[in-house]
Design an enzyme around this catalytic site. Structure first.
Site, PDB file in Angstrom:
ATOM      1  N   GLU A 174       0.856  -1.185   0.000  1.00 47.85           N
ATOM      2  CA  GLU A 174       0.000   0.000   0.000  1.00 47.85           C
ATOM      3  C   GLU A 174       0.889   1.231   0.000  1.00 47.85           C
ATOM      4  O   GLU A 174       2.097   1.143   0.225  1.00 47.85           O
ATOM      5  CB  GLU A 174      -0.911   0.027   1.229  1.00 47.85           C
ATOM      6  CG  GLU A 174      -0.157   0.131   2.550  1.00 47.85           C
ATOM      7  CD  GLU A 174      -1.076   0.233   3.752  1.00 47.85           C
ATOM      8  OE1 GLU A 174      -2.281   0.465   3.551  1.00 47.85           O
ATOM      9  OE2 GLU A 174      -0.585   0.074   4.878  1.00 47.85           O
ATOM     10  N   LYS A 211      -7.942   2.968  -0.500  1.00 50.04           N
ATOM     11  CA  LYS A 211      -7.716   1.688  -1.173  1.00 50.04           C
ATOM     12  C   LYS A 211      -8.278   1.691  -2.584  1.00 50.04           C
ATOM     13  O   LYS A 211      -7.715   1.096  -3.502  1.00 50.04           O
ATOM     14  CB  LYS A 211      -8.334   0.556  -0.349  1.00 50.04           C
ATOM     15  CG  LYS A 211      -7.781   0.419   1.067  1.00 50.04           C
ATOM     16  CD  LYS A 211      -6.315   0.066   1.068  1.00 50.04           C
ATOM     17  CE  LYS A 211      -5.791  -0.229   2.460  1.00 50.04           C
ATOM     18  NZ  LYS A 211      -5.721   0.967   3.311  1.00 50.04           N
ATOM     19  N   LYS A 256      -9.409  -5.804   1.393  1.00 48.92           N
ATOM     20  CA  LYS A 256      -9.021  -4.548   2.037  1.00 48.92           C
ATOM     21  C   LYS A 256     -10.202  -3.585   2.100  1.00 48.92           C
ATOM     22  O   LYS A 256     -10.738  -3.184   1.053  1.00 48.92           O
ATOM     23  CB  LYS A 256      -7.883  -3.880   1.257  1.00 48.92           C
ATOM     24  CG  LYS A 256      -6.567  -4.654   1.291  1.00 48.92           C
ATOM     25  CD  LYS A 256      -5.471  -3.839   0.636  1.00 48.92           C
ATOM     26  CE  LYS A 256      -4.095  -4.415   0.933  1.00 48.92           C
ATOM     27  NZ  LYS A 256      -3.017  -3.527   0.490  1.00 48.92           N
ATOM     28  N   GLU A 258      -7.622   2.871   7.490  1.00 54.42           N
ATOM     29  CA  GLU A 258      -6.196   2.936   7.783  1.00 54.42           C
ATOM     30  C   GLU A 258      -5.988   2.616   9.263  1.00 54.42           C
ATOM     31  O   GLU A 258      -6.926   2.553  10.031  1.00 54.42           O
ATOM     32  CB  GLU A 258      -5.645   4.331   7.464  1.00 54.42           C
ATOM     33  CG  GLU A 258      -5.803   4.747   6.013  1.00 54.42           C
ATOM     34  CD  GLU A 258      -5.060   3.852   5.048  1.00 54.42           C
ATOM     35  OE1 GLU A 258      -4.005   3.303   5.431  1.00 54.42           O
ATOM     36  OE2 GLU A 258      -5.534   3.684   3.913  1.00 54.42           O
ATOM     37  N   GLY A 259      -4.716   2.422   9.625  1.00 56.28           N
ATOM     38  CA  GLY A 259      -4.395   2.259  11.029  1.00 56.28           C
ATOM     39  C   GLY A 259      -4.041   0.847  11.443  1.00 56.28           C
ATOM     40  O   GLY A 259      -3.705   0.594  12.591  1.00 56.28           O
ATOM     41  N   ARG A 287      10.191  -2.865   9.133  1.00 55.77           N
ATOM     42  CA  ARG A 287       9.500  -3.484  10.250  1.00 55.77           C
ATOM     43  C   ARG A 287       9.453  -4.989  10.031  1.00 55.77           C
ATOM     44  O   ARG A 287       9.299  -5.442   8.885  1.00 55.77           O
ATOM     45  CB  ARG A 287       8.074  -2.940  10.377  1.00 55.77           C
ATOM     46  CG  ARG A 287       7.992  -1.498  10.835  1.00 55.77           C
ATOM     47  CD  ARG A 287       6.609  -0.918  10.637  1.00 55.77           C
ATOM     48  NE  ARG A 287       6.283  -0.865   9.218  1.00 55.77           N
ATOM     49  CZ  ARG A 287       5.089  -0.557   8.735  1.00 55.77           C
ATOM     50  NH1 ARG A 287       4.092  -0.284   9.550  1.00 55.77           N
ATOM     51  NH2 ARG A 287       4.874  -0.515   7.426  1.00 55.77           N
TER      52      ARG A 287
END
Length: 506
Positions: free
Chosen positions: A153, A343, A398, A402-403, A482
């Site tokens: 994304e 999205k 999806k 967000e988040g 990450r």
């Protein structure tokens, strides 16, 4: 544990086994927590025995950097500018943005619909601040089945860990130069001619680059300000934050970095700002005034909150949002950039006709096209719809949210597709499931270490400042790596799933 160490001279892979050396491991953890915490690597967490009590804890991280293909890293870096320009070019095409989000807005009236209405109002009234400012983060994984770098994304609002993404690379670099190599040489075979060579951590300058972006945007605003009442000394940046923000250090480090350049940043929630900001309906300047203090002109509004429905618990927060969007303050991001990050728009821009519309350069087209996984309109593509019901393991569903923690996997996909109306499905897109490369890692969380099979997500920052005619900045803004357990499908660092990592390129 097996620790893979990449040597800069020969790129050989040496595997050192420390099965019985618990002291070495505990020394490493102590040194890394000490360094990271001393340099801002902290977060607030709720105590298990009292959810109303917040305590300070180090941000979780990997004990060692992770090996990433140098070619894939460079490929990702090269995409920073094209995606920065693509987001901007779409954002200034009002007709394209509105027409392609109209149905999505209707199917998600409480959030996407509200954002779209504010945007349409600003377009009809006239955009009072043409300069747009974006700190985007495009997230990628390397698919092990195809060895392709694939975009998960692009985040156009509240792209986090720009500050701590730099700090984790500095921590791993420090450990390499000042601690790890000496421990390694003391435990290595004395006949090993290469044992004093060191691996090199890929440094990220994301905090520096983001600070640069804010300084450029702030100075641009000041250069165009004609109100003599407000000068550099009483012009500020507003950072929109949550009232209970766990990831405070990532935000504060940027605040202090800007302070060191003579720029004041004030952090407030949307709820708090309802009583603190006002809009001059003649000049459309956004004015901040707290108590008996002098009024301050807002140059930039930086959204580190406002990307989820729960950030707008009442009409007050929406009123502040609309006030900000109508103002002359530079928004990071403005509502157009925010909407490009939905999205639905991300699905649309993967289509060949849209790539051709917005990207004239053939080489850039190929670069962008190659990083897209399959993205599908559920309503228009009946074949994909049926395939997802029969084989949901091939896809990710999806929603327009967000988040983190919103993605749908496995049998739940079939359930939603079969039990939702066409109208409800307009708020979703489908994406091909990416099978990321797994690697052995050691996570350090809450003072403890755990050996784990991990997968990695590479975030590339794009920093863009532009209007309809000028591009003031469009740069690669550093990276964020990450890592999370390979058996976890969704969830970020703040959610307690992923940890911060850095790269050794091979």
């Amino acid at each position: 544990f097996d620790f893979k160490i990449v040597k800069t001279m020969s790129n050989e892979l040496l595997i050192h086994k420390f099965h019985d050396n618990e002291k070495f491991l505990s020394d490493m953890i102590y040194e890394e927590i000490s360094y990271f915490s001393s340099n801002g690597g902290n977060m607030f967490v709720c105590r298990d025995d009292d959810k109303n009590f917040m305590c300070l804890q180090h941000v979780p991280f990997t004990l060692f950097p992770t090996e990433i293909s140098r070619d894939k890293l460079e490929q990702a870096k090269l995409l920073a500018k094209p995606f920065g320009k693509l987001v901007h070019d779409i954002s200034i095409d009002n007709e394209f943005l509105i027409s392609n989000l109209e149905e999505t807005g209707k199917s998600d009236p409480e959030f996407t619909g509200r954002l779209l209405e504010i945007y349409k109002k600003c377009v009809e009234e006239g955009i009072h601040q043409k300069i747009a400012f974006g700190i985007h983060r495009s997230d990628y994984m390397i698919d092990k089945n195809t060895n392709r770098l694939l975009q998960i994304e692009i985040n156009t609002i509240a792209s986090s860990f720009g500050s701590l993404g730099q700090k984790i690379t500095e921590m791993h670099h420090y450990m390499n130069k000042n601690y790890f190599s000496s421990i390694l040489s003391g435990m290595s075979d004395n006949n090993d001619d290469n044992n004093d060579q060191q691996y090199e951590v890929e440094m990220s300058e994301s905090l520096v680059k983001i600070t640069d972006g804010f300084q450029i945007a702030h100075e641009l605003f000041l250069s165009k300000n004609e109100n003599q009442q407000f000068t550099e000394s009483n012009t500020i940046i507003l950072m929109i934050v949550l009232e209970s923000e766990s990831n405070f250090a990532d935000q504060r480090l940027l605040q202090y970095s800007l302070f060191n350049r003579g720029i004041t940043v004030i952090r407030k929630s949307l709820t708090e700002l309802h009583e603190l900001v006002s809009l001059d309906e003649n000049s459309f300047e956004l004015i901040y005034k707290e108590g008996n203090q002098e009024s301050k002109l807002v140059s930039i509004v930086y959204f580190r909150a406002g990307y989820m429905p729960k950030h707008y618990p009442s009409e007050k927060e929406w009123e502040v949002k609309e006030m900000i969007e109508r103002s002359t303050a530079i928004k990071c991001p403005n509502s157009a950039y925010h909407l490009v990050g939905t999205k639905k728009i991300q699905q649309i821009i993967s289509e060949e006709a849209i790539i051709n519309k917005f990207i004239p350069n053939e080489e850039t087209k190929a670069q962008v096209r190659d990083c897209f996984a399959g993205l599908y309109d559920i309503i228009k593509d009946s074949e994909i719809y049926n395939q997802a019901i029969e084989h949901p393991e091939l896809f990710v569903l999806k929603p327009q949210r967000e988040g983190g923690g919103n993605l749908v996997f496995g049998d739940k996909i079939s359930e939603i597709l079969k039990n939702s109306t066409q109208f409800e499905l307009k708020s979703y897109i489908l994406m091909d499931y990416i099978h990321p490369i797994e690697n052995k890692s050691i996570f350090v969380r809450n003072l403890k270490s755990i050996e784990i099979n991990a997968v990695n997500e590479l975030g590339i920052f794009s920093i863009v400042i532009a209007d309809e005619e000028n591009e003031y900045m469009n740069d690669f803004g550093g990276y964020l790596l990450r890592s999370k357990p390979s058996d976890m499908e969704d969830g970020g660092v703040a959610a307690g799933v992923a940890v911060l990592d850095s790269i050794v390129s091979v």
